[in-house]
Design an enzyme around this catalytic site. Structure first.
Site, PDB file in Angstrom:
ATOM      1  CG  ASN A  92      -8.530  -2.047  26.949  1.00  0.00           C
ATOM      2  OD1 ASN A  92      -8.846  -2.385  25.808  1.00  0.00           O
ATOM      3  ND2 ASN A  92      -8.150  -0.812  27.262  1.00  0.00           N
ATOM      4  CD  GLU A  93     -13.899  -4.980  32.264  1.00  0.00           C
ATOM      5  OE1 GLU A  93     -12.975  -5.435  32.973  1.00  0.00           O
ATOM      6  OE2 GLU A  93     -14.770  -4.217  32.720  1.00  0.00           O
TER       7      GLU A  93
END
Ligand code: F6R
Length: 645
Positions: free
Chosen positions: A175-176
């Site tokens: 989850n950037e």
């Protein structure tokens, strides 16, 4: 032989840090551990207890698992518990966080491979209980596949315990930055920094997949218990942001502030930017020892933009340092003491100034001519990190030896190697041709991610040796004083190195015994992403431990340099060697001899500048900082910490 790591070199150690309570700055519960090994054992114990507890209640234990370097020792410990303590995994169901996309299961970079290699192949988990996002599903099916992954977790009653690492971008799973609080399992484009960090294992950033499948933030948040582990200085800055700053999609891990059963397990390096560790005087009463006073005054100068001698009582009082005034006297006294201390670190005579009073100099005046041994982990660290000091030591008449600890062969590209071998080929006599043709063929037929053949590695090592000799000759060192140690721990042909072994330490002992140095210089640069510097330093410390009883060791001082990846903080420096503009240029030229490492290296890291640029920038900044503290205005400075052993 098992060799313990040296721990950390930061000025605040674990024992001291432990004195500080979690503070109002911190929004996530966290636990400091002395090192990653102890932290991992602690995490494994919690998992053990959960599995047993569930077994006693005839329930399944649903674990959310992570890959990467952070959980490796946890898996090692779980495997040990299975083998030695009979811990069974039959009631365990696992869901992995993520997988690169596209990615086959057989690829050694796949998380599928990683999990089987580190855990699943060694325990009695049922294959049907293992869930890892599938990197082979077609693009058309991907959306549906992700919904099903999410459903599968729900059907098992949700995740009981979720293990996490954290990326330097603040990602959890993949989850950037930008990921939504309510995101679920989906495909995502990897952030540039994440790709940089993954580049070494893919042998270059161009080989890192663009995409990944990852559980979402919401998926992670729904876990009943979350443990995030972070080890090492590389994580310090993102850990501070995550724990102390406001929740933001720019740092997805900060969403964990809203989870009520999350613990971060941190080693001291990863925690080193937290306010209570970095600037404890802002948090509450502290014990003002000399190290802390130095740190605080330098910090105060930066904060107020004043030089040391211009600080006044009010500056101390306004910035949480009134107890220092109360303990140690007025700002005037503190300032003078600090100013003198910093001034005495500066010397143009790194090997000591002959016939001078040396009471307040960093090095001894005698013997006037010293035997100096510079250890360089890779074949260019000596000139990158201390080229100016190296030059001065030679010019000032000391007997300077350099020992290159590793061959550095994996950092030579096939293009470079082919260039050299083809030049050799065009000039070679008939009888050498078999070997030369073999090397040419090996390079030309090498597949992506394949380890170089022995002959190719040897050639690459020789290329680096010749470059080093170019630089040392330029600095005036005779070839007989240049030693190539080729420590065996490095010789795997891949990024992953062997653990330090007896042979490595023996080679280190031998060279020290042979030279009997008055000064040793070595890299204390622990941010090297592949760990070679750290292992090289561990090898030195082990050798010093063994040699300590030898009489010549009483006269041996150890100086640690940094520079290739990071620099010492000003308050840590014991010796600062100024460089004139001409010396800066000379150092630059010495670095240029390392041609295979110029114009973009194979393992660039997140700093896209060439090494000479980084080194020059760091040396200039050190000089600027000294000047800002009120000391003389030098062009550049190299910095060293004296290490007592
Ligand atoms: C791995 C994962 C990532 C890593 C993170 C830290 O499954 O999802 O979020 O946990 O990139 O990686 P390491 O532990 O290698 O520093």
């Amino acid at each position: 032989m098992e060799i313990k790591s040296i721990g950390n070199l930061k000025s605040i150690r674990y024992e001291e840090a432990g004195k500080f309570e979690e503070t109002r700055f911190e929004k996530i519960h966290n636990v400091l551990v002395p090192n990653s090994r102890e932290g991992s054992i602690r995490v494994a114990k919690e998992i053990y207890e959960l599995i047993i507890d569930k077994q006693l209640n005839n329930e399944e234990c649903v674990l959310g698992l992570a890959t990467g370097s952070s959980p490796i020792k946890v898996y090692e410990e779980l495997v040990r518990m299975h083998k030695e303590e009979g811990l069974s995994f039959v009631n365990v169901v696992t869901f992995n966080l993520d997988e690169y996309y596209p990615m086959t299961k057989g690829n050694i970079q796949s998380y599928y491979y990683f999990m089987h290699e580190h855990l699943f192949n060694h325990v009695d988990i049922l294959p049907e209980n293992i869930h890892i996002p599938d990197g082979t599903v077609s693009n058309d099916e991907l959306h549906e596949y992700c919904i099903d992954y999410e459903k599968a977790i729900e059907e098992k009653g949700g995740i009981d315990l979720q293990l996490l690492g954290i990326g330097r971008t603040g990602h959890i799973g993949f989850n950037e930055p930008g990921s939504h609080y309510n995101s679920e399992t989906r495909s995502i484009i990897l952030d540039y920094i994440t790709k940089v960090d993954a580049a070494p294992s893919f042998l270059g950033i161009d080989n890192v997949p663009r995409k990944a499948i990852t559980m979402g933030i919401r998926t992670v948040r729904k876990a009943k218990r979350i443990i995030l582990m972070a080890w090492g200085q590389n994580k310090a800055s993102i850990i501070k942001k995550t724990i102390e700053e406001d929740i933001s999609s720019k740092v997805p891990a900060s969403y964990l502030q809203q989870h009520n059963n999350t613990t971060f397990i941190l080693d001291i390096e990863a925690a080193s930017d937290l306010t209570r560790i970095n600037t404890p005087w802002l948090v509450g009463p502290c014990v003002w020892d000399e190290k802390l006073i130095n740190k605080a005054i330098i910090w105060l100068c930066e904060k107020t933009g004043k030089s040391i001698l211009k600080l006044i009582d009010e500056d101390y009082n306004d910035n949480g340092m009134s107890s220092l005034l109360a303990d140690k006297g007025s700002s005037y006294d503190l300032n003078i003491k600090m100013f003198n201390k910093v001034q005495h670190t500066i010397t143009g005579w790194p090997g000591g100034k002959p016939n001078a009073d040396d009471t307040s100099r960093p090095e001894r005046a005698t013997p006037a001519v010293k035997r100096v041994l510079i250890f360089s982990p890779h074949p260019d660290d000596d000139v990158i990190s201390m080229g100016g000091t190296f030059d001065r030591l030679v010019e000032q008449g000391h007997e300077v030896h350099v020992a290159y600890q590793t061959s550095g062969n994996i950092a030579v590209s096939n293009y470079e190697a082919l260039k050299f071998v083809e030049v050799t080929k065009s000039m070679s006599a008939k009888n050498d041709m078999d070997l030369i043709n073999k090397i040419v063929n090996d390079i030309k037929s090498e597949k992506e991610n394949e380890v170089d053949s022995f002959e190719v590695r040897r050639l690459k090592g020789i290329i680096r040796q010749c470059e080093s000799l170019g630089a040392t000759r330029y600095l005036g060192v005779s070839d007989s004083n240049v030693h190539f140690l080729n420590l065996p721990f490095y010789e795997t042909g891949s990024i992953k190195k062997n653990p330090l072994g007896e042979e490595d330490v023996k080679i280190m002992c031998n060279i020290i015994k042979e030279i009997k140095p008055h000064q040793i210089y070595a890299a204390g640069d622990l941010a090297d992403p592949h760990g070679t510097h750290k292992v090289s330093l561990d090898a030195l410390f082990e050798a010093l431990k063994i040699l300590k009883p030898e009489p010549f060791m009483n006269d041996c001082w150890l100086w640690l340099y940094r520079g290739a990846w990071q620099e010492w903080d000003i308050n840590e420096i014991d010796m600062a060697v100024p460089m004139s503009p001409d010396q800066v240029l000379k150092k630059r030229k010495a670095i240029f001899f390392h041609q295979s490492q110029k114009d973009g290296v194979m393992f660039q890291g997140s700093d896209i500048r060439e090494f000479w640029m980084r080194a020059e920038d760091r040396n200039t900044k050190t000089a600027q900082k000294y000047n800002e503290l009120g000391l003389a205005d030098y062009e550049a400075m190299e910095a060293f910490v004296r290490w007592y052993f």
